[in-house]
Design a protein around this motif. Structure first.
Motif, PDB file in Angstrom:
ATOM      1  N   THR A 252     136.356  64.735  42.711  1.00 50.37           N
ATOM      2  CA  THR A 252     137.044  64.255  43.916  1.00 50.37           C
ATOM      3  C   THR A 252     136.644  62.815  44.260  1.00 50.37           C
ATOM      4  O   THR A 252     137.153  62.258  45.234  1.00 50.37           O
ATOM      5  N   THR A 253     135.756  62.212  43.456  1.00 55.24           N
ATOM      6  CA  THR A 253     135.273  60.866  43.755  1.00 55.24           C
ATOM      7  C   THR A 253     136.071  59.815  42.994  1.00 55.24           C
ATOM      8  O   THR A 253     136.764  60.111  42.025  1.00 55.24           O
ATOM      9  N   ARG A 258     139.647  60.882  34.612  1.00 59.32           N
ATOM     10  CA  ARG A 258     140.901  61.619  34.816  1.00 59.32           C
ATOM     11  C   ARG A 258     140.920  62.805  33.862  1.00 59.32           C
ATOM     12  O   ARG A 258     140.899  62.647  32.646  1.00 59.32           O
ATOM     13  N   GLU A 279     140.467  69.939  48.084  1.00 64.83           N
ATOM     14  CA  GLU A 279     140.891  68.625  47.607  1.00 64.83           C
ATOM     15  C   GLU A 279     141.400  68.709  46.167  1.00 64.83           C
ATOM     16  O   GLU A 279     142.400  68.067  45.820  1.00 64.83           O
ATOM     17  N   LEU A 280     140.758  69.502  45.330  1.00 66.22           N
ATOM     18  CA  LEU A 280     141.240  69.671  43.954  1.00 66.22           C
ATOM     19  C   LEU A 280     142.613  70.327  43.945  1.00 66.22           C
ATOM     20  O   LEU A 280     143.484  69.969  43.135  1.00 66.22           O
ATOM     21  N   ARG A 281     142.804  71.276  44.848  1.00 65.33           N
ATOM     22  CA  ARG A 281     144.118  71.918  44.944  1.00 65.33           C
ATOM     23  C   ARG A 281     145.165  70.901  45.395  1.00 65.33           C
ATOM     24  O   ARG A 281     146.288  70.881  44.867  1.00 65.33           O
ATOM     25  N   ARG A 282     144.797  70.029  46.358  1.00 66.97           N
ATOM     26  CA  ARG A 282     145.749  69.023  46.837  1.00 66.97           C
ATOM     27  C   ARG A 282     146.150  68.092  45.707  1.00 66.97           C
ATOM     28  O   ARG A 282     147.300  67.638  45.637  1.00 66.97           O
ATOM     29  N   ARG A 283     145.210  67.805  44.806  1.00 70.97           N
ATOM     30  CA  ARG A 283     145.488  66.921  43.675  1.00 70.97           C
ATOM     31  C   ARG A 283     146.193  67.629  42.520  1.00 70.97           C
ATOM     32  O   ARG A 283     146.460  67.028  41.490  1.00 70.97           O
ATOM     33  N   LYS A 284     146.462  68.922  42.735  1.00 68.50           N
ATOM     34  CA  LYS A 284     147.178  69.727  41.731  1.00 68.50           C
ATOM     35  C   LYS A 284     146.438  69.796  40.396  1.00 68.50           C
ATOM     36  O   LYS A 284     147.045  69.842  39.320  1.00 68.50           O
ATOM     37  N   LEU A 285     145.101  69.795  40.458  1.00 68.48           N
ATOM     38  CA  LEU A 285     144.295  69.976  39.257  1.00 68.48           C
ATOM     39  C   LEU A 285     144.299  71.452  38.876  1.00 68.48           C
ATOM     40  O   LEU A 285     144.038  72.321  39.717  1.00 68.48           O
TER      41      LEU A 285
END
Length: 348
Positions: A252-253, A258, A279-285
């Motif tokens: 998340t940093t 990538r 946050e990882l979910r928001r970034r669709k990881l």
């Protein structure tokens, strides 16, 4: 990447694949083969050998050995047996008709054989367990499955497992075990490489913080992206225990590499990690949770909730397996494994 190179010490052939240059003092950069000394004695007899493996109290199982000579001065050996016993040797020692093979990242697993005509007789040793074997030559060696290359570092060696067939790009991952799962991590690297996946197995460390893991992961991802056969858009990380929480945080940093996915193995979920996972979910990881042991269901539920329910990621539990996802009663894979992991990696 150069072809595997073997060092004769004498008559000992050891893979010393890629040497990477230092990244913050972590990995060495230059790609250079080790010097090869001249062999004065007979080299290992090339061929495909078939036979059986017998351990006390266990049923007899089929085993095979392939010894290959792909290019001058280069030898490869691959032992194949059911379950988790198969491996491509890192070290091949041959002298006076005595052959000794050592498994990458598992120095306690060795195959010691004596050549008698067209037969090999000897034993496979795994720490305190010993199984006898007899193998007879049946023809030319079969094609290689994968190659294992040692990657020296300042804090111990990493191992790069690359499928022999690099014609079709596949997923690549950095495997970061913790102290509990490190002894069997090479089993997972072997299983995934046999399915066409590229694996960089990193050694366990005493620290598990985002700051400590960042330079290692940056170097690992860079190496994987430069490996022949890697799908550069499908490079990720498998991290275990406290290392999984540290990797999730660093992803998340702004300094994070990538990556396409995170496999969170036995990750403890609490208030501090909930915001990171959101946050990882928001970034669709893409996230895969893996849990083994009797408390797997409870821990899996915590991760699933933190990811936003069933739509936030895939979480798999294996209650009859141990923390390393192997069965405690013999070291075989837990039910449905490694297939479930391979299917997720190939189907993302």
């Amino acid at each position: 990447m150069p072809a595997p190179t073997h060092l004769l010490i004498p008559y000992s052939f050891r893979r010393k694949g890629i040497l990477l240059g230092a990244l913050l003092g972590i990995l060495l950069t230059a790609c250079q083969p080790r010097h090869e000394q001249a062999a004065e004695a007979a080299t290992p007899p090339v061929g495909h050998y078939e036979g059986s493996l017998n351990a006390a109290g266990q049923p007899e199982v089929r085993a095979t050995l392939d010894i290959r000579h792909p290019s001058p001065g280069h030898y490869e050996a691959e032992f194949t047996a059911p379950g988790t016993l198969s491996f491509v040797a890192d070290t091949i020692v041959f002298s006076n008709n005595q052959l000794r093979l050592i498994r990458p990242a598992r120095p306690g697993q060795t195959l010691a054989l004596t050549l008698e005509g067209d037969f090999w007789r000897g034993a496979l040793t795994l720490d305190s367990t010993r199984a006898t074997t007899i193998l007879v030559k049946r023809g030319v060696p079969t094609p290689s499955t994968y190659r294992a290359e040692e990657v020296p570092q300042a804090t111990g060696s990493a191992w790069l497992f690359t499928p022999a067939d690099t014609g079709t790009p596949g997923a690549a991952l950095a495997l970061l075990p913790d102290a509990e799962t490190a002894p069997t991590a090479a089993i997972w690297a072997d299983a995934l490489a046999r399915e066409g996946l590229i694996v960089l197995l990193l050694p366990p460390t005493d620290s598990a913080t985002a700051a400590a893991e960042t330079p290692r992961l940056l170097a690992a991802v860079r190496l994987l992206r430069g490996t022949a056969g890697a799908d550069t858009a499908n490079v990720g990380v498998w991290a275990t225990g406290a290392r999984a929480a540290a990797v999730a945080q660093l992803l998340t940093t702004a300094e994070a590499p990538r990556v396409a996915f995170l496999m969170a193995h036995n990750m403890a979920v609490g208030p501090a990690s909930n915001a990171v996972l959101r946050e990882l979910r928001r970034r669709k990881l893409a996230v895969l949770g893996l849990y083994g042991g009797t408390t797997a269901s409870q821990r899996a539920t915590a991760l699933r909730n933190a990811l936003g329910g069933r739509r936030g990621g895939t979480v798999l539990t294996f209650r009859t397996a141990g923390p390393d996802l192997l069965r405690p009663d013999g070291g075989a894979f837990g039910p449905g494994l490694p297939g479930a992991v391979v299917e997720w990696l190939q189907g993302k």
